[in-house]
Design a protein around this motif. Structure first.
Motif, short mmCIF file in Angstrom:
data_model
loop_
_atom_site.label_atom_id
_atom_site.label_comp_id
_atom_site.label_asym_id
_atom_site.label_seq_id
_atom_site.Cartn_x
_atom_site.Cartn_y
_atom_site.Cartn_z
N ARG A 140 14.54 -43.01 12.80
CA ARG A 140 13.25 -43.50 13.25
C ARG A 140 12.48 -42.39 13.96
N GLU A 151 9.58 -51.68 10.01
CA GLU A 151 10.25 -52.63 10.89
C GLU A 151 10.07 -52.22 12.34
N GLU A 154 19.74 -45.31 13.36
CA GLU A 154 18.39 -45.86 13.54
C GLU A 154 17.59 -44.98 14.49
N THR A 177 16.13 -44.94 4.07
CA THR A 177 16.21 -45.65 5.35
C THR A 177 14.97 -45.40 6.19
N LEU A 204 12.71 -48.32 7.95
CA LEU A 204 12.49 -48.38 9.40
C LEU A 204 11.00 -48.25 9.75
#
Length: 568
Positions: A133, A203, A129, A196, A200
């Motif tokens: 990100r 979110e 993450e 992904t 992300l």
């Protein structure tokens, strides 16, 4: 001097092997990294679980020393090879490999500092993450650079593996699987990264470590203190500086060497009157490239083939003895004493040479030429087939009828060979030559050749019955089959160039087809072929024949028209 040369070539061979091993270690790292990325297509959690296994392999002391030691060793040996090159004039494939390799450190230093080094200094766990990100959400430029870096690293590794394995006998069979892996793995990895990243982006931050991949020099970056950020920035610039300084040092040393060698040059004279002046210590192959003189070097100038060989006309008495690699290749081709390999020969005085393989401009080479299908020795099966009494069959036929008959006959041969798994090589008059075993085991090739014989004999019988009213005598063929080592490669000239085979095995197979005619039988097969095929020979007649050029007699098995159905 000879002992010293032998030690030197042994050292060079060892360094080449170390460079290969270090490259394979880094390629294994990248493969696992891309495979881990591809797990993002399942879920971020699956990728994170896979990352635990990845880190267990590479973030322990042994894995760390192995990977980073391999990286430093590989870069150092690449720099050394660039310095040792006497000229930067080289084929495009070699240049592309070097350029891609030099791009890798420039593209990856930022990523290494922002992940592994930051982890060691700050203790920041670079979770998926955190990394995705930072790359995808906070800095799309970094995402593009990292994607490009992965593709460059992967392409560099795949090219290296290809050039390492391309002359292995089994590689042609495994190449489609390697190509599939080479395409799928980076595609799946980048798709997982993008998948992904898009999730992300929609979110809020979930990681307790925050973000901050890119702003190493800023005061942000989650728990990274300004002092730690400054330290990371210093390390990053040190690594960039070290790489740039190393590259500039190599190029500077090359310039200094070139300037010094300008006053110590020799002449290499070619048969068409060309003369190339090069510094003492350059190889003949390098001289040819500098002078723009076409010169074959299928193996890339590593002494693994003899395509660059030259004959020494003048100055041979001043040359050093061949080193181990060159001598082994010269022994393999039974070269005369005045023949040397241009890629390994580094004259210290003026010489005159004649390339023994006629050079051809690369732009004139047709597709699937020597670069794609270089000559190599391999175990194959040769089938020769010819129409018996062809003159009697056609002497009363109209020209159109003869052409019709031959085309029907050629179609039968071609379809039978392809159906059995072989390759139709050529038609010679009313004869045909086919190859089996270019891919696969010799045992399977022998069985394929006999299967082709069965199909040919059956279909020729049908054609004979179909045309019986217009033929003076029944249509019959004579077939010879033999197996053994042969030289296989693309041969010919200009557009008339194709994959074929030459050698003693081909000559023997042709001789067996002639013996089938002389004995008035349908098929003559050599004993080695029968044994490898595992055929029952209890009902067959066997003989020993003498083949011109062979010291020992050859045992053959004779198959008549009546026996062909039961045997084949």
């Amino acid at each position: 001097m000879t002992a010293f040369a032998t030690n030197t070539i042994s050292s060079e061979r060892s360094l080449r092997r170390i460079r290969l091993i270090s490259g394979l270690i880094m390629l294994a790292f990248v493969m696992l990294h891309l495979a881990n990325h591809s797990l993002n297509l399942i879920s971020l959690k699956a990728a994170e679980e896979g990352r635990h296994w990845f880190l267990a392999i590479w973030r322990n002391p042994v894995g760390t020393i192995l990977f980073y030691g391999a990286a430093v060793t590989h870069v150092a040996l690449v720099m050394r090879s660039i310095y040792l090159r006497r000229t930067l004039v080289m084929p495009l494939r070699e240049a592309s490999q070097i350029i891609l390799g030099l791009l890798i450190p420039a593209l990856l230093i930022e990523h290494v500092v922002s992940t592994r080094i930051r982890y060691e200094i700050v203790g920041l766990h670079d979770t998926y993450e955190f990394v995705i990100r930072s790359l995808w959400v906070e800095s799309s430029g970094n995402a593009l650079r990292q994607s490009l870096a992965l593709l460059v690293v992967w392409a560099h590794g795949c090219i290296g593996v290809h050039f390492w394995l391309r002359y292995r006998d089994w590689y042609s069979r495994a190449a489609p699987f390697f190509l599939t892996l080479a395409i799928l793995l980076p595609v799946l990895g980048l798709l997982g990264f993008a998948y992904t990243g898009r999730i992300l982006a929609s979110e809020p931050v979930q990681s307790s470590y925050g973000s901050g991949y890119s702003p190493i020099g800023s005061h942000g970056g989650g728990i990274v203190s300004p002092a730690a950020a400054q330290q990371l920035m210093v390390i990053k610039f040190m690594l960039y500086g070290l790489f740039v300084a190393s590259l500039l040092s190599v190029l500077t040393l090359r310039l200094i060497r070139s300037w010094r060698e300008r006053f110590d040059q020799i002449e290499i004279r070619y048969p068409e009157g060309q003369t190339v002046r090069v510094p003492r210590g350059f190889s003949v192959l390098e001289a040819s490239r500098i002078g723009g003189i076409p010169h074959y070097a299928v193996c890339g100038g590593k002494g693994r083939c003899s395509t660059c060989r030259v004959q020494i006309i003048e100055g041979g008495d001043t040359l050093l003895n061949p080193e181990a690699t060159e001598q082994a290749t010269l022994n393999r081709i039974n070269a005369d004493p005045d023949v040397r390999l241009a890629c390994q020969l580094r004259p210290l005085n003026n010489i005159s040479i004649v390339p023994l393989l006629v050079p051809t401009l690369e732009s004139n080479l047709p597709a699937n030429s020597q670069q794609v299908n270089p000559g190599r020795e391999q175990e194959i099966v040769i089938l020769f087939c010819d129409i018996r009494n062809f003159t009697t069959l056609t002497e009363a036929q109209l020209p159109y009828d003869v052409v019709f008959l031959l085309n029907r006959y050629f179609a039968i041969i071609g379809q039978a060979v392809e159906q059995a798994g072989g390759r139709l090589d050529k038609f010679i008059g009313d004869g045909a030559m086919a190859l089996f075993g270019l891919q696969g085991r010799p045992e399977d090739a022998c069985r394929q050749a006999l299967k082709a014989c069965a199909i040919i004999i059956r279909e020729i019988d049908r054609l004979s019955d179909e045309l019986s009213t217009g033929l003076a005598i029944p249509l019959r063929v004579a077939i010879g089959v033999h197996s053994g080592p042969a030289i296989v490669g693309a041969m010919g000239y200009s557009n008339v160039k194709s994959l074929t085979a030459i050698g003693d095995t081909v000559n023997v197979a042709s001789r067996l087809e002639t013996i089938a005619k002389e004995l008035n039988v349908t098929l003559v097969v050599s004993e080695p072929t029968i044994e490898k095929a595992g055929s029952d020979t209890s009902q067959l007649e066997s003989r020993e024949i003498t083949v011109r050029g062979r010291a020992e007699p050859l045992r053959i098995y004779v198959v008549t028209q009546q026996m062909s159905a039961s045997f084949l």
